[in-house]
Scaffold this motif. Structure first.
Motif, PDB file in Angstrom:
ATOM      1  N   TYR A 175      -5.886  -5.096  46.329  1.00  0.00           N
ATOM      2  CA  TYR A 175      -7.168  -5.252  47.025  1.00  0.00           C
ATOM      3  C   TYR A 175      -7.195  -4.496  48.349  1.00  0.00           C
ATOM      4  N   HIS A 176      -8.380  -3.933  48.644  1.00  0.00           N
ATOM      5  CA  HIS A 176      -8.672  -3.428  49.987  1.00  0.00           C
ATOM      6  C   HIS A 176      -9.813  -4.216  50.615  1.00  0.00           C
ATOM      7  N   SER A 177     -10.318  -5.172  49.894  1.00  0.00           N
ATOM      8  CA  SER A 177     -11.535  -5.859  50.295  1.00  0.00           C
ATOM      9  C   SER A 177     -11.543  -7.203  49.600  1.00  0.00           C
ATOM     10  N   THR A 178     -12.153  -8.190  50.202  1.00  0.00           N
ATOM     11  CA  THR A 178     -12.252  -9.471  49.519  1.00  0.00           C
ATOM     12  C   THR A 178     -13.719  -9.833  49.320  1.00  0.00           C
ATOM     13  N   THR A 179     -14.092 -10.001  48.074  1.00  0.00           N
ATOM     14  CA  THR A 179     -15.488 -10.269  47.741  1.00  0.00           C
ATOM     15  C   THR A 179     -15.653 -11.617  47.036  1.00  0.00           C
ATOM     16  N   GLY A 180     -14.633 -12.435  47.088  1.00  0.00           N
ATOM     17  CA  GLY A 180     -14.760 -13.787  46.548  1.00  0.00           C
ATOM     18  C   GLY A 180     -14.004 -14.047  45.266  1.00  0.00           C
ATOM     19  N   CYS A 181     -13.416 -13.017  44.664  1.00  0.00           N
ATOM     20  CA  CYS A 181     -12.814 -13.182  43.341  1.00  0.00           C
ATOM     21  C   CYS A 181     -11.568 -14.069  43.330  1.00  0.00           C
ATOM     22  N   THR A 182     -10.888 -14.190  44.449  1.00  0.00           N
ATOM     23  CA  THR A 182      -9.704 -15.060  44.454  1.00  0.00           C
ATOM     24  C   THR A 182      -9.929 -16.301  45.324  1.00  0.00           C
ATOM     25  N   ASP A 183     -11.178 -16.521  45.736  1.00  0.00           N
ATOM     26  CA  ASP A 183     -11.468 -17.687  46.579  1.00  0.00           C
ATOM     27  C   ASP A 183     -11.047 -18.974  45.876  1.00  0.00           C
ATOM     28  N   THR A 184     -10.290 -19.790  46.573  1.00  0.00           N
ATOM     29  CA  THR A 184      -9.774 -21.036  46.007  1.00  0.00           C
ATOM     30  C   THR A 184      -9.829 -22.126  47.077  1.00  0.00           C
ATOM     31  N   SER A 185     -10.309 -23.279  46.706  1.00  0.00           N
ATOM     32  CA  SER A 185     -10.334 -24.374  47.677  1.00  0.00           C
ATOM     33  C   SER A 185      -8.906 -24.745  48.055  1.00  0.00           C
ATOM     34  N   ASP A 186      -8.667 -24.994  49.322  1.00  0.00           N
ATOM     35  CA  ASP A 186      -7.324 -25.418  49.722  1.00  0.00           C
ATOM     36  C   ASP A 186      -7.183 -26.938  49.632  1.00  0.00           C
ATOM     37  N   LYS A 187      -8.113 -27.578  48.946  1.00  0.00           N
ATOM     38  CA  LYS A 187      -8.058 -29.021  48.640  1.00  0.00           C
ATOM     39  C   LYS A 187      -8.369 -29.892  49.846  1.00  0.00           C
ATOM     40  N   SER A 188      -8.713 -29.313  50.971  1.00  0.00           N
ATOM     41  CA  SER A 188      -8.928 -30.149  52.156  1.00  0.00           C
ATOM     42  C   SER A 188     -10.309 -30.798  52.145  1.00  0.00           C
ATOM     43  N   ASP A 189     -11.264 -30.215  51.417  1.00  0.00           N
ATOM     44  CA  ASP A 189     -12.577 -30.820  51.261  1.00  0.00           C
ATOM     45  C   ASP A 189     -13.286 -31.033  52.599  1.00  0.00           C
ATOM     46  N   ASP A 190     -13.116 -30.131  53.530  1.00  0.00           N
ATOM     47  CA  ASP A 190     -13.796 -30.294  54.820  1.00  0.00           C
ATOM     48  C   ASP A 190     -14.822 -29.184  55.061  1.00  0.00           C
ATOM     49  N   GLY A 191     -15.223 -28.504  53.981  1.00  0.00           N
ATOM     50  CA  GLY A 191     -16.234 -27.466  54.133  1.00  0.00           C
ATOM     51  C   GLY A 191     -15.707 -26.171  54.709  1.00  0.00           C
ATOM     52  N   HIS A 192     -14.403 -26.088  54.869  1.00  0.00           N
ATOM     53  CA  HIS A 192     -13.800 -24.872  55.415  1.00  0.00           C
ATOM     54  C   HIS A 192     -13.922 -23.726  54.404  1.00  0.00           C
ATOM     55  N   ALA A 193     -13.880 -22.518  54.891  1.00  0.00           N
ATOM     56  CA  ALA A 193     -13.881 -21.342  54.012  1.00  0.00           C
ATOM     57  C   ALA A 193     -12.735 -21.430  53.001  1.00  0.00           C
ATOM     58  N   ALA A 194     -12.920 -20.790  51.839  1.00  0.00           N
ATOM     59  CA  ALA A 194     -11.910 -20.823  50.777  1.00  0.00           C
ATOM     60  C   ALA A 194     -10.701 -19.965  51.132  1.00  0.00           C
ATOM     61  N   LEU A 195      -9.557 -20.351  50.595  1.00  0.00           N
ATOM     62  CA  LEU A 195      -8.341 -19.550  50.731  1.00  0.00           C
ATOM     63  C   LEU A 195      -8.406 -18.379  49.758  1.00  0.00           C
ATOM     64  N   ILE A 196      -8.032 -17.180  50.213  1.00  0.00           N
ATOM     65  CA  ILE A 196      -7.989 -16.032  49.295  1.00  0.00           C
ATOM     66  C   ILE A 196      -6.549 -15.598  48.987  1.00  0.00           C
ATOM     67  N   GLY A 197      -5.620 -15.917  49.882  1.00  0.00           N
ATOM     68  CA  GLY A 197      -4.238 -15.504  49.671  1.00  0.00           C
ATOM     69  C   GLY A 197      -3.436 -15.790  50.922  1.00  0.00           C
ATOM     70  N   TYR A 198      -2.239 -15.197  50.976  1.00  0.00           N
ATOM     71  CA  TYR A 198      -1.358 -15.406  52.124  1.00  0.00           C
ATOM     72  C   TYR A 198      -0.933 -14.072  52.718  1.00  0.00           C
ATOM     73  N   ALA A 199      -0.841 -14.049  54.028  1.00  0.00           N
ATOM     74  CA  ALA A 199      -0.341 -12.861  54.707  1.00  0.00           C
ATOM     75  C   ALA A 199       1.177 -12.811  54.579  1.00  0.00           C
ATOM     76  N   ALA A 200       1.745 -11.654  54.861  1.00  0.00           N
ATOM     77  CA  ALA A 200       3.191 -11.445  54.749  1.00  0.00           C
ATOM     78  C   ALA A 200       3.980 -12.351  55.679  1.00  0.00           C
ATOM     79  N   ASP A 201       3.338 -12.880  56.712  1.00  0.00           N
ATOM     80  CA  ASP A 201       4.033 -13.792  57.626  1.00  0.00           C
ATOM     81  C   ASP A 201       3.951 -15.243  57.160  1.00  0.00           C
ATOM     82  N   GLY A 202       3.257 -15.491  56.048  1.00  0.00           N
ATOM     83  CA  GLY A 202       3.195 -16.833  55.488  1.00  0.00           C
ATOM     84  C   GLY A 202       1.972 -17.643  55.885  1.00  0.00           C
ATOM     85  N   TYR A 203       1.166 -17.133  56.788  1.00  0.00           N
ATOM     86  CA  TYR A 203      -0.062 -17.845  57.157  1.00  0.00           C
ATOM     87  C   TYR A 203      -1.149 -17.553  56.122  1.00  0.00           C
TER      88      TYR A 203
END
Ligand SMILES: [Zn+2]
Ligand SMILES: [Zn+2]
Length: 352
Positions: free
Chosen positions: A248-276
């Motif tokens: 990927y060079h861009s994120t358009t929603g295809c890997t958006d996944t709820s992080d299970k927190s259910d607080d209306g936060h933006a979806a998780l798309i992946g992890y950076a190389a530092d683990g965040y």
């Protein structure tokens, strides 16, 4: 600047950190005595493997000893992938005729460099001269209305060179997963517990999406356009080369996944190389939150995390808040045909 981006071809994924000048004039990660907000910045949630798509990894993830580029001995997840996005077929990328609509083609960065990607329709191909204000563009056959695209492995690899051969200029570039070596694999080493760095850094490979595909560093857009080529993405914002597989060079929603927190936060798309975690730009209400220079922020649930840039910005995050591992392991198999240059990180100017 193009030269640094032309570097590449890699058989090794390396999260090598490079000091990012202009990014070191603040220390958002330093805990401040008596300041609860600042202390939260040291919360380190790390990678949640259960959030990855089924089939994202080609081998069971392992935890191994590792050392960051900054010299910290720690443990890392060792994540191996096949270079294919789990759960879907990449594409389409290039339309076949100048009459094709948006469904026949993928997407590309807007020339403004922000906001949504633009659809690569037949009309877009037809009007590239207007779009870029350069009459030399001609990525189609004016007699047959066929779009010129890299239809073979040879053409894909030929276009993916530091100096694009003349015969592959004026092309819409696309590659197939079937062009990858049979034993193609990529291995990522990501700290199990993120370690805030003394100062933000930069890495060539940003991280890994939840479907196992690489979140790549910036595409060398100037070199791509300078060769009168479009390194077409599919509508998910990714494309294929022989060295990074689908990435990927861009994120358009295809890997958006709820992080299970259910607080209306933006979806998780992946992890950076530092683990965040890297989250979508906007939350469920379409709102953005204030971010630091790395596009990071901190909350009680996630600790430090990033929010991705808009699809056409040719970046996911601004810099690395945490320490990263310099050598993350080699891919199986030797360098692909035509391989040249250092085996580290960024792509070729064109097809990648
Ligand atoms: Zn957030
Ligand atoms: Zn690429």
């Amino acid at each position: 600047m193009m030269l640094s981006e032309r570097r590449s071809l890699m058989s090794t994924i390396a999260f090598s950190a490079v000091a990012l000048s202009g990014c070191n004039d603040s220390s958002p990660e330093s805990p401040v005595e008596g300041n609860g907000t600042a202390k939260q910045a040291t919360i380190s949630r790390g990678v949640d493997l259960s959030l990855f798509a089924q089939g994202a990894f080609s081998q069971a993830p392992k935890i191994v000893d590792c050392e960051t580029a900054e010299g910290t001995a720690t443990t890392c997840y060792e994540l191996a992938t096949s270079g294919a996005p789990a759960g879907r077929e990449p594409g389409p990328f290039c339309p076949r005729t100048t009459r094709d609509g948006a469904e026949a083609g993928g997407a590309w960065f807007s020339k403004e460099g922000n906001g949504d990607l633009v659809d690569i329709t037949g009309e877009f191909i037809l009007k590239l001269s207007d779009y870029y204000g350069d009459e030399n563009w001609l990525v189609y056959d004016a007699k047959t209305n066929k779009v010129r695209y890299t239809a073979t492995k040879e053409a894909c690899l030929g276009a993916a060179r530091p100096d694009v051969e003349a015969q592959y200029q004026q092309n819409c570039i696309e590659c197939e997963l079937s062009y990858l070596d049979d034993d193609f694999s990529l291995t990522y080493l990501i700290p199990v517990t993120p370690i805030p760095a003394d100062k933000p850094g930069r890495v060539r490979t940003v991280g890994i999406a939840l479907d196992g595909s690489e979140l790549a560093g910036p595409a060398p857009v100037d070199a791509i356009l300078g060769s009168y080529t479009i390194a077409a993405f599919d509508d998910c914002g990714g494309h294929i080369n022989a060295h990074q597989g689908y990435h990927y060079h861009s994120t358009t929603g295809c890997t958006d996944t709820s992080d299970k927190s259910d607080d209306g936060h933006a979806a998780l798309i992946g992890y950076a190389a530092d683990g965040y975690g890297i989250y979508a730009m906007k939350d469920a209400q379409g709102k953005e939150v204030p971010l630091d220079e790395c596009r990071g922020t901190t909350d009680d649930i996630r600790g430090y995390h990033y929010h991705a840039a808009s699809p056409s910005e040719n970046m996911f995050i601004g810099c690395m808040h945490g320490e990263t591992v310099r050598q993350a392991g080699a891919s199986a198999g030797g360098p692909p045909e035509g391989h040249q240059g250092p085996a580290d990180g960024e792509h070729l100017p064109v097809a990648e």
